[in-house]
Design an enzyme around this catalytic site. Structure first.
Site, PDB file in Angstrom:
ATOM      1  N   HIS A 161      36.639  33.100 -17.617  1.00 44.94           N
ATOM      2  CA  HIS A 161      34.869  33.008 -18.217  1.00 44.94           C
ATOM      3  C   HIS A 161      34.479  33.524 -16.855  1.00 44.94           C
ATOM      4  O   HIS A 161      33.176  33.916 -17.598  1.00 44.94           O
ATOM      5  CB  HIS A 161      34.710  32.485 -18.898  1.00 44.94           C
ATOM      6  CG  HIS A 161      35.267  32.047 -19.685  1.00 44.94           C
ATOM      7  ND1 HIS A 161      35.092  32.417 -21.169  1.00 44.94           N
ATOM      8  CD2 HIS A 161      37.275  32.211 -20.279  1.00 44.94           C
ATOM      9  CE1 HIS A 161      36.129  33.096 -22.496  1.00 44.94           C
ATOM     10  NE2 HIS A 161      36.597  32.582 -21.866  1.00 44.94           N
ATOM     11  N   ASP A 369      27.305  35.342 -11.833  1.00 40.30           N
ATOM     12  CA  ASP A 369      28.119  35.001 -13.388  1.00 40.30           C
ATOM     13  C   ASP A 369      28.822  35.841 -14.455  1.00 40.30           C
ATOM     14  O   ASP A 369      28.666  37.523 -14.223  1.00 40.30           O
ATOM     15  CB  ASP A 369      26.113  35.477 -14.624  1.00 40.30           C
ATOM     16  CG  ASP A 369      26.583  34.158 -15.555  1.00 40.30           C
ATOM     17  OD1 ASP A 369      27.457  33.160 -15.652  1.00 40.30           O
ATOM     18  OD2 ASP A 369      25.162  33.850 -15.264  1.00 40.30           O
TER      19      ASP A 369
HETATM   20  P1  ADQ Z   1      28.069  29.753 -19.223  1.00 46.58           P
HETATM   21  O1  ADQ Z   1      27.984  29.343 -17.999  1.00 46.58           O
HETATM   22  O2  ADQ Z   1      27.647  28.298 -19.494  1.00 46.58           O
HETATM   23  O3  ADQ Z   1      29.618  30.404 -19.771  1.00 46.58           O
HETATM   24  P2  ADQ Z   1      26.237  31.906 -20.236  1.00 46.58           P
HETATM   25  O4  ADQ Z   1      27.383  33.130 -21.138  1.00 46.58           O
HETATM   26  O5  ADQ Z   1      24.893  31.739 -20.311  1.00 46.58           O
HETATM   27  O6  ADQ Z   1      26.485  31.051 -19.677  1.00 46.58           O
HETATM   28  O7  ADQ Z   1      26.540  30.819 -22.178  1.00 46.58           O
HETATM   29  C1  ADQ Z   1      25.814  29.919 -22.716  1.00 46.58           C
HETATM   30  C2  ADQ Z   1      25.861  29.343 -23.980  1.00 46.58           C
HETATM   31  O8  ADQ Z   1      25.020  27.773 -24.164  1.00 46.58           O
HETATM   32  C3  ADQ Z   1      24.915  30.365 -24.611  1.00 46.58           C
HETATM   33  O9  ADQ Z   1      25.770  30.543 -25.509  1.00 46.58           O
HETATM   34  C4  ADQ Z   1      23.652  29.819 -24.622  1.00 46.58           C
HETATM   35  O10 ADQ Z   1      22.914  30.378 -26.518  1.00 46.58           O
HETATM   36  C5  ADQ Z   1      24.001  28.453 -25.238  1.00 46.58           C
HETATM   37  N1  ADQ Z   1      22.434  27.234 -24.465  1.00 46.58           N
HETATM   38  C6  ADQ Z   1      21.425  27.354 -22.815  1.00 46.58           C
HETATM   39  N2  ADQ Z   1      20.941  26.846 -23.508  1.00 46.58           N
HETATM   40  C7  ADQ Z   1      21.422  26.233 -24.580  1.00 46.58           C
HETATM   41  C8  ADQ Z   1      20.548  25.096 -24.972  1.00 46.58           C
HETATM   42  N3  ADQ Z   1      19.310  24.719 -24.412  1.00 46.58           N
HETATM   43  N4  ADQ Z   1      21.014  24.878 -26.947  1.00 46.58           N
HETATM   44  C9  ADQ Z   1      21.397  25.141 -26.606  1.00 46.58           C
HETATM   45  N5  ADQ Z   1      22.155  26.546 -26.310  1.00 46.58           N
HETATM   46  C10 ADQ Z   1      22.535  26.410 -25.284  1.00 46.58           C
HETATM   47  C11 ADQ Z   1      30.233  30.789 -19.144  1.00 46.58           C
HETATM   48  C12 ADQ Z   1      30.177  31.572 -17.732  1.00 46.58           C
HETATM   49  C13 ADQ Z   1      29.494  32.610 -18.406  1.00 46.58           C
HETATM   50  C14 ADQ Z   1      30.280  33.460 -19.669  1.00 46.58           C
HETATM   51  C15 ADQ Z   1      30.947  32.801 -20.967  1.00 46.58           C
HETATM   52  C16 ADQ Z   1      31.108  33.642 -21.653  1.00 46.58           C
HETATM   53  O11 ADQ Z   1      29.668  31.011 -16.729  1.00 46.58           O
HETATM   54  O12 ADQ Z   1      29.063  33.855 -16.964  1.00 46.58           O
HETATM   55  O13 ADQ Z   1      29.069  34.139 -19.942  1.00 46.58           O
HETATM   56  O14 ADQ Z   1      30.960  31.616 -19.776  1.00 46.58           O
HETATM   57  O15 ADQ Z   1      32.778  33.319 -21.064  1.00 46.58           O
END
Ligand code: ADQ
Length: 493
Positions: A161, A369
Site C-alpha cells: 500500500h 504517498d
Molecule cells: P493512509 O496513509 O492511511 O493509507 P490514505 O490513503 O489517505 O492514507 O487513507 C486515509 C483514510 O483514512 C481515508 O479513507 C480517510 O477518509 C480516512 N481518514 C483520514 N482522516 C480521517 C478522520 N479524521 N476521520 C475518519 N477517517 C479519516 C495507506 C497509504 C496510502 C494508500 C492507502 C490505501 O499510505 O498511500 O492510499 O493506504 O492503499
C-alpha cells in the site's frame, strides 16, 4: 472461485451492509475487502490489536455480517519490535524517503521475522488446498516465505500500500536482500504505481542480477514472480451517494454556517510526517502573507487524527504542528476570525463526505504517498453542479491518475500559495471540466475494479510457473492444529 484468505496486520471489523450509509469510520478499503470476503466466503486473518504477556497462538474466530475473522494476540515484546519497531520505525520512514527517521535496529528485524513466522504458524491450519491468499502491506512481507517453509503451495499474492522506494534507499537497509528475496515467494506482487513497480524492478535487475523471463515475470534468487501496478481506488459511488445523506447534509449545512463569507480549504490526513502537514501550513501561511485582500475570505480546516502516537517521531511532529498553527493563527487571526481550524479527531464517513463537499478546495500535499485515498474521496463528494478544486502533490500515487487536479510540489510554499489563489479564483466552467475528468477516473478505477483486477491476476495462469514442490505432510503438532480448520469451516457455514 476458491476461497479467499485476506491477511493484514489489523483486521478491521467489517461494517455491516446496514452501515453502508457511512455510519462507520472504517475506510473504503475495509469495506471492499469485507465485500470480497463475503463474495468468496473467505477469512480475514491478522493481529487482534491486543497484547498478552506470552504468545499463545490462540485464534479468536468470529463471524460478522458474512465475514469470518480470525485474529491472534501478540506478545508485548513482539508488538514493540515488529509493529512499533520494524514496521513503523524502519520500513515506513524508509519507504517514504525519510532515511533521517529510519531506525536500523537489529532487534526490530528479528522481531519482524519472528512475528511473521508466528502469524504463518497460526494461519496455516486454516488453509485449505484451493484457497487463494492475499497478504497486505509492509508489515507482512515475509509471510509467504514462512508459509512456503511450512509446505503451503497455494497461490499467494502481496499488495504494497505504500511506495516502493528508489534502489539507493532500499540498500540502506542492512538486510535488504532477504527482504526482497522473501517477495519472490509470492505468485503476484502488486504496487500502487508504475513508478514503484519500476523501482522494484530496478533493484531486482541491478542489485541482485535478476532478469526478466520470456513470459514477463521477474526472476531472481532462483525463483520467479509476477509484478504489476494496481492503483487502489475508493468506493466512489458510495461516497457520491452518502454525500447527499441526511447526516452529510447536516454537517455540510453546519460547515457553511460556520464559514459565512469565507471559502473553506480542507486537509484530511492521519497525523503523519509523510503527509506534508507542515509544508501545507507553511504554504497556507505564504498565501495569507502574499494575499492580504483574501485573508478574511479563506479559512483552512485541517483534520488530523492522531496516529502511531507511541512513536517519538509522531510525538515530535505533533508538537511542531501545535507550535506552527499557534504561530500562524497568532499572526493572522482577528478577534472575529481564525485562519486555521485544527481538529485531531476521527469522523464518520458520511460526516467526512459533508465536510469535503463544503470545501471549495481540497488540499492534499503529501511528501510521499502510496496512493492517497483522501484525494479521491474529496473528488467523489463534490456537487457536480458546483464542484471544488483539488490541489494534489505530485508525490502522491494518485497524481498519476488525477491529472486534472492542480498538481504541485509540496516542498514549495510558493507553489501551494499560487495553487490556492488559482483555485479560489477558478471559474465554474473550468472547475466543472476538471472535476468531470477527475470523477470519471475515480469512478472507473474504483476499489472494486482494483480488487477484481488483483484477484483475477492472482488466480490466472502463470506463464513461467515451474512445478511447485508437493505439500509436506503435516507433523504431529500441526495435525492437532488442523482441527482448527474444521472449526473455521463450521463458523463460516
Ligand atoms: P493512509 O496513509 O492511511 O493509507 P490514505 O490513503 O489517505 O492514507 O487513507 C486515509 C483514510 O483514512 C481515508 O479513507 C480517510 O477518509 C480516512 N481518514 C483520514 N482522516 C480521517 C478522520 N479524521 N476521520 C475518519 N477517517 C479519516 C495507506 C497509504 C496510502 C494508500 C492507502 C490505501 O499510505 O498511500 O492510499 O493506504 O492503499
Amino acid at each position: 472461485m476458491s476461497r479467499l484468505i485476506v491477511v493484514s496486520n489489523r483486521v478491521n471489523p467489517p461494517p455491516s451492509p446496514e452501515q453502508g450509509d457511512g455510519e462507520s469510520s472504517v475506510g473504503g478499503l475495509a469495506m471492499a475487502l469485507a465485500a470480497a470476503l463475503r463474495e468468496y466466503s473467505g477469512i480475514w486473518f491478522g493481529w487482534s490489536g491486543k497484547t498478552t504477556e506470552k504468545f499463545t497462538g490462540q485464534l479468536s474466530m468470529q463471524r460478522v455480517d458474512g465475514v469470518t475473522t480470525a485474529t491472534v494476540d501478540l506478545e508485548e515484546g513482539d508488538y514493540q519490535e515488529y509493529y512499533n519497531g520494524y514496521a513503523n520505525k524502519t520500513l515506513w520512514p524508509l519507504f517514504h524517503y525519510r532515511v533521517d527517521l529510519t531506525a536500523y535496529d537489529r532487534s526490530f528485524g528479528e522481531g519482524y521475522d519472528r512475528v511473521n513466522k508466528r502469524f504463518a504458524e497460526t494461519l496455516r491450519p486454516l488453509i485449505e488446498p484451493d484457497d487463494v491468499i492475499w497478504v497486505h502491506d509492509y508489515h507482512l512481507i515475509p509471510m509467504a516465505r514462512e508459509l512456503r517453509r511450512m509446505g503451503v503451495t497455494n497461490r499467494i499474492g502481496f499488495f504494497l500500500h505504500i511506495p516502493w522506494p528508489a534502489h539507493q534507499l532500499v540498500v540502506t537497509l542492512p538486510r535488504h536482500r532477504p527482504l526482497v528475496e522473501a517477495m519472490f515467494d509470492y505468485d503476484l506482487l502488486g504496487f500502487q504505481t508504475e513508478e514503484s513497480l519500476q523501482a522494484f524492478e530496478g533493484y531486482v535487475l541491478s542489485e541482485v542480477s535478476g532478469s526478466r523471463t520470456k513470459g514477463g515475470e521477474l526472476k531472481a534468487f532462483g525463483k520467479t514472480t509476477r509484478a504489476a501496478a494496481f492503483p487502489i481506488g475508493i468506493d466512489a459511488d458510495d461516497f457520491a451517494r452518502i454525500k447527499d445523506s441526511p447526516r452529510a447534509s447536516k454537517v455540510y449545512d453546519r460547515m457553511l454556517a460556520h464559514s459565512v463569507f469565507r471559502k473553506m480549504v480542507v486537509g484530511v490526513d492521519r497525523l503523519d510526517y509523510s503527509k506534508g502537514l507542515e509544508e501545507r501550513l507553511i504554504g497556507f501561511e505564504r498565501f495569507l502573507h502574499d494575499n492580504p485582500g483574501m485573508r478574511r475570505e479563506v479559512m483552512l480546516l485541517q483534520i488530523a487524527p492522531l496516529s502511531r502516537d507511541e512513536v517519538e517521531a509522531y510525538q515530535d511532529l505533533r508538537s511542531r504542528l501545535d507550535g506552527l498553527i499557534g504561530r500562524i493563527n497568532g499572526a493572522y487571526a482577528e478577534m472575529d476570525f481564525t485562519p486555521i481550524r485544527y481538529v485531531n479527531r476521527s469522523y464518520r464517513r458520511d460526516e467526512l463526505a459533508g465536510i469535503y463537499r463544503a470545501a471549495k478546495v481540497g488540499l492534499v500535499t503529501p511528501l510521499r504517498d502510496g496512493m492517497n485515498l483522501v484525494a479521491k474521496e474529496y473528488v467523489a463528494s463534490q456537487d457536480p453542479e458546483d464542484p471544488g478544486v483539488l490541489i494534489l502533490s505530485r508525490f502522491a500515487g494518485a497524481a498519476r491518475q488525477l491529472k486534472d487536479a492542480l498538481i504541485i510540489n509540496p516542498n514549495s510554499p510558493e507553489e501551494i500559495s499560487d495553487a490556492l489563489s488559482r483555485s479560489l479564483a477558478m471559474d465554474l466552467p473550468e472547475r466543472k471540466r476538471r472535476w468531470e475528468a477527475l470523477f470519471d477516473n475515480v469512478q472507473t478505477r474504483d476499489v472494486t475494479a482494483w480488487r477484481d483486477d488483483f484477484v483475477s491476476a492472482l488466480t490466472s495462469e502463470r506463464p513461467d510457473q515451474e512445478e511447485k514442490p508437493a505439500a509436506r505432510p503435516l507433523e504431529a503438532g500441526e495435525r492437532g492444529a488442523k482441527a482448527l480448520s474444521s472449526l473455521a469451516r463450521e463458523i463460516r457455514a
